[in-house]
Motif scaffolding. Sequence first.
Motif, PDB file in Angstrom:
ATOM      1  N   ILE A   1      65.627  33.994  69.301  1.00  0.00           N
ATOM      2  CA  ILE A   1      67.070  34.246  69.349  1.00  0.00           C
ATOM      3  C   ILE A   1      67.574  34.041  70.771  1.00  0.00           C
ATOM      4  CG2 ILE A   1      68.829  36.058  69.085  1.00  0.00           C
ATOM      5  CD1 ILE A   1      66.952  37.218  66.899  1.00  0.00           C
ATOM      6  N   PRO A   2      68.709  33.379  70.939  1.00  0.00           N
ATOM      7  CA  PRO A   2      69.274  33.274  72.283  1.00  0.00           C
ATOM      8  C   PRO A   2      69.497  34.677  72.849  1.00  0.00           C
ATOM      9  CG  PRO A   2      70.448  31.839  70.764  1.00  0.00           C
ATOM     10  CD  PRO A   2      69.526  32.694  69.939  1.00  0.00           C
ATOM     11  N   MET A   3      69.160  34.850  74.127  1.00  0.00           N
ATOM     12  CA  MET A   3      69.224  36.179  74.727  1.00  0.00           C
ATOM     13  C   MET A   3      69.971  36.161  76.046  1.00  0.00           C
ATOM     14  SD  MET A   3      65.495  37.874  74.078  1.00  0.00           S
ATOM     15  CE  MET A   3      64.631  36.695  75.061  1.00  0.00           C
ATOM     16  N   LEU A   4      70.626  37.278  76.299  1.00  0.00           N
ATOM     17  CA  LEU A   4      71.196  37.578  77.607  1.00  0.00           C
ATOM     18  C   LEU A   4      70.652  38.953  77.967  1.00  0.00           C
ATOM     19  CD1 LEU A   4      73.064  37.183  80.027  1.00  0.00           C
ATOM     20  CD2 LEU A   4      74.917  38.159  78.644  1.00  0.00           C
ATOM     21  N   VAL A   5      69.629  38.975  78.791  1.00  0.00           N
ATOM     22  CA  VAL A   5      69.022  40.220  79.242  1.00  0.00           C
ATOM     23  C   VAL A   5      69.193  40.261  80.748  1.00  0.00           C
ATOM     24  CG1 VAL A   5      66.908  41.582  79.402  1.00  0.00           C
ATOM     25  CG2 VAL A   5      67.383  40.251  77.336  1.00  0.00           C
ATOM     26  N   VAL A   6      69.957  41.246  81.219  1.00  0.00           N
ATOM     27  CA  VAL A   6      70.184  41.408  82.652  1.00  0.00           C
ATOM     28  C   VAL A   6      69.546  42.714  83.090  1.00  0.00           C
ATOM     29  CG1 VAL A   6      72.267  39.990  82.644  1.00  0.00           C
ATOM     30  CG2 VAL A   6      72.467  42.448  82.321  1.00  0.00           C
ATOM     31  N   VAL A   7      69.114  42.749  84.349  1.00  0.00           N
ATOM     32  CA  VAL A   7      68.330  43.887  84.822  1.00  0.00           C
ATOM     33  C   VAL A   7      68.872  44.394  86.152  1.00  0.00           C
ATOM     34  CG1 VAL A   7      66.016  44.661  85.506  1.00  0.00           C
ATOM     35  CG2 VAL A   7      66.275  43.043  83.611  1.00  0.00           C
ATOM     36  N   GLN A   8      69.121  45.700  86.208  1.00  0.00           N
ATOM     37  CA  GLN A   8      69.495  46.347  87.460  1.00  0.00           C
ATOM     38  C   GLN A   8      68.246  46.528  88.308  1.00  0.00           C
ATOM     39  OE1 GLN A   8      71.167  50.069  86.167  1.00  0.00           O
ATOM     40  NE2 GLN A   8      73.162  49.177  85.720  1.00  0.00           N
ATOM     41  N   PHE A   9      68.335  46.218  89.575  1.00  0.00           N
ATOM     42  CA  PHE A   9      67.239  46.406  90.524  1.00  0.00           C
ATOM     43  C   PHE A   9      65.925  45.815  90.013  1.00  0.00           C
ATOM     44  CE2 PHE A   9      70.198  50.012  90.799  1.00  0.00           C
ATOM     45  CZ  PHE A   9      70.744  49.756  92.048  1.00  0.00           C
TER      46      PHE A   9
END
Length: 149
Positions: free
Chosen positions: A111-119
């Motif tokens: 599945i296309p994903m947008l996973v963003v991560v703080q620090f």
Amino acid sequence: MTLPQNDAATDDRPLVVDGLENMQGRGLLTISALALIAGSLDNVPVAVLTHGDPVVSTAAQCLQHDRALRLAVVEDDSRALATLHRARLYVAVGFKAFVSPYHAQAIALGIPMLVVVQFPEVRASGHLLSQVRAAHDPRVLGETILAHL
């Protein structure tokens, strides 16, 4: 930023949000981003995977009521996995890294994903590092979600 009308009108697959809210996930930040872009999601079904968290569930229900989104609150795992199978985009925000059973399933399903991560950790990829601002700012996250739809 708005969605092209022809794409949104013909695609009934949901935007799936991982609502994990704990030391690893920032589901409430993602719900805030959805609130900011709600006007651009008129034709986009949204599903919030709550992991059974009553706070995330309440926040998603309030968003649905306040913004009149086509939003489904998905609280149990069996329904979450069925929803994930139909996703047009999976979105999640994490802290330092992101670990969720739904994240692993989204990867397995392609599945296309947008996973963003703080620090993010120092050894994080350039792509992950380029998305750090979206992991902290719900307005930027909302714009990034729209760009990926």
